[in-house]
Design an enzyme around this catalytic site. Structure first.
Site, PDB file in Angstrom:
ATOM      1  N   GLU A  33       1.095 -23.547  17.480  1.00  0.00           N
ATOM      2  CA  GLU A  33       0.636 -22.190  17.760  1.00  0.00           C
ATOM      3  C   GLU A  33       1.077 -21.730  19.146  1.00  0.00           C
ATOM      4  OE1 GLU A  33      -0.455 -20.053  15.786  1.00  0.00           O
ATOM      5  OE2 GLU A  33      -0.854 -21.316  14.048  1.00  0.00           O
ATOM      6  N   TYR A  57      -6.445 -15.498  19.937  1.00  0.00           N
ATOM      7  CA  TYR A  57      -5.646 -15.799  18.750  1.00  0.00           C
ATOM      8  C   TYR A  57      -5.523 -17.306  18.537  1.00  0.00           C
ATOM      9  CZ  TYR A  57      -1.760 -16.927  15.812  1.00  0.00           C
ATOM     10  OH  TYR A  57      -0.998 -17.514  14.834  1.00  0.00           O
ATOM     11  N   ASP A 110      -2.354 -12.137  13.887  1.00  0.00           N
ATOM     12  CA  ASP A 110      -1.043 -12.017  14.501  1.00  0.00           C
ATOM     13  C   ASP A 110      -0.360 -10.787  13.923  1.00  0.00           C
ATOM     14  OD1 ASP A 110      -0.219 -12.740  11.951  1.00  0.00           O
ATOM     15  OD2 ASP A 110       1.042 -14.409  12.604  1.00  0.00           O
ATOM     16  N   CYS A 124       5.501  -9.220   2.660  1.00  0.00           N
ATOM     17  CA  CYS A 124       5.070  -7.976   3.307  1.00  0.00           C
ATOM     18  C   CYS A 124       5.766  -7.852   4.660  1.00  0.00           C
ATOM     19  CB  CYS A 124       3.549  -7.974   3.451  1.00  0.00           C
ATOM     20  SG  CYS A 124       2.844  -6.348   3.826  1.00  0.00           S
ATOM     21  N   CYS A 169       7.230  -5.333  -2.495  1.00  0.00           N
ATOM     22  CA  CYS A 169       5.953  -4.974  -3.125  1.00  0.00           C
ATOM     23  C   CYS A 169       5.884  -5.392  -4.590  1.00  0.00           C
ATOM     24  CB  CYS A 169       5.714  -3.469  -2.997  1.00  0.00           C
ATOM     25  SG  CYS A 169       5.563  -2.882  -1.293  1.00  0.00           S
ATOM     26  N   CYS A 218       4.456  -8.902  -4.810  1.00  0.00           N
ATOM     27  CA  CYS A 218       3.337  -9.204  -3.907  1.00  0.00           C
ATOM     28  C   CYS A 218       2.075  -9.505  -4.719  1.00  0.00           C
ATOM     29  CB  CYS A 218       3.087  -8.024  -2.974  1.00  0.00           C
ATOM     30  SG  CYS A 218       1.682  -8.295  -1.853  1.00  0.00           S
ATOM     31  N   CYS A 243      -3.279  -2.815  -3.162  1.00  0.00           N
ATOM     32  CA  CYS A 243      -2.668  -2.311  -1.926  1.00  0.00           C
ATOM     33  C   CYS A 243      -2.577  -0.790  -1.940  1.00  0.00           C
ATOM     34  CB  CYS A 243      -1.280  -2.913  -1.735  1.00  0.00           C
ATOM     35  SG  CYS A 243      -0.475  -2.359  -0.213  1.00  0.00           S
TER      36      CYS A 243
END
Length: 359
Positions: free
Chosen positions: A54, A137, A155, A207, A214, A217, A223
């Site tokens: 991270e 975060y 994020d 995405c 899409c 997805c 959505c």
């Protein structure tokens, strides 16, 4: 405006279930990750590897981090090994990843955990926030991914998914609190660590910022942006001010036996703690500041590099390094000990131009 429709937005439970089912089948294979199948079989992530990844991934791509992560975990397989490492060795291995304050904080955190916490990372968000260099975060990511705590990991990928899922048109950064509230509402109590990684994977692979896929997805039905045809334009962002341009001078000197003159930059500030070429200040009109008196020759090529807040143009000047040099700046590094790859990127650019064009 659709931003106020939070309470009547897509239902959290089906979204989490659909996303986890997709993740179980399509999770990215990452060297720091425990796969969903392995996790279901009882394998638990190593908090050290989660934390290290991270920190490395901040402001950096997965592709850029892979090799660094492999080298770090080979050299220092646990937090105690990293804590015992020499600062210069760690900074050298970090070279090229950028944002060098992360490397300094990496060492501070490793030593804090190794010496003060018996080598064990705390499990809850508030305790993780007390570690050097760990912000909201990173604390949320470690708590969720390593310890399966239901924390909200935010994020850029998660912000993009939430903005599109709820068709939120408030530009970033003003939209951050709304996006976090949406993300928190969707975070499940069951498998929150896998869910956090699933949202990030969705943003990274489907995405995406441009041309989102899409049609494949797992969240295409609920959505709102897909239904409205606004997905490609989200999230909106407040226009950034143009970056200023600064200038500087670097002085490259080499002895006949290949030794070079380098200086270690102050711990605080850009490239803190890193070895680099002696040089001037970085400003609109930098002043000459050679490390020793010589007939310095200016190379025709200039270094061009971009930092977070400004562009930098460096003039390169070179001269032979006397065998007995008197200077208060830097240290003479023998040829055998000089590794250009240990230099930060901007300094390595100067070296490459000098190597190719030195008289």
């Amino acid at each position: 405006m659709r931003d106020s429709d939070f309470e009547t937005g897509p239902d959290a439970a089906p979204i989490a279930g659909d996303l986890l089912a997709w993740y179980d089948a399509h999770a990215r294979d990452l060297p720091w990750r425990v796969s969903p199948a392995a996790r279901a079989a009882g394998v638990r992530p190593d908090p050290y590897r989660v934390w290290l990844s991270e920190v490395m991934l901040q402001q950096t791509t997965v592709a850029a981090v892979r090799d660094y992560f492999h080298r770090f975990t080979t050299l220092w397989p646990d937090v105690s090994a990293l804590a015992a490492a020499e600062d210069g060795e760690v900074m050298g291995e970090w070279a090229g990843l950028g944002y060098y304050a992360r490397a300094r904080n990496l060492l501070k955190c490793a030593r804090f955990v190794a010496d003060g916490l018996n080598g064990r990372f705390p499990e809850d968000y508030d305790a993780l926030l007390q570690l050097p260099g760990v912000g909201p975060y990173t604390a949320a990511a470690i708590a969720a991914i390593a310890f399966d705590r239901p924390e909200t990991v935010m994020d850029g990928n998660v912000e993009r998914v939430m903005a599109r899922l709820h068709d939120i048109h408030t530009p970033l950064p003003a939209a951050k609190p709304t996006l976090k509230a949406q993300a928190a509402a969707h975070t499940p109590a069951d498998r929150p660590g896998d869910y956090a990684q699933a949202v990030m994977d969705l943003g990274a692979t489907i995405c995406t910022p441009k041309s989102p896929a899409c049609g494949i997805c797992p969240l295409r039905t609920p959505c709102r942006a897909r239904a409205a045809g606004t997905a490609p334009e989200l999230p909106k962002k407040t226009p950034k001010k143009p970056k200023p341009t600064r200038r500087g001078i670097v002085y490259l000197a080499q002895r006949n036996d290949g030794a070079v003159l380098l200086e270690r930059r102050p711990d605080k500030g850009l490239l803190g703690g890193m070895l680099g070429w002696p040089g001037s200040d970085w400003s609109e009109a930098p002043e000459e500041n050679p490390p020793f008196a010589a007939d310095w020759i200016t190379l025709p090529a200039e270094v061009r590099h971009t930092f977070t807040h400004f562009h930098l143009i460096l003039t390169i000047k070179c001269a032979p390094l006397p065998k007995a040099v008197t200077t208060e700046v830097g240290e003479v590094i023998p040829r055998a000990a000089f590794r250009p790859g240990d230099l930060p990127t901007v300094m390595r650019k100067a070296y490459d131009l000098w190597r190719d064009g030195a008289p």
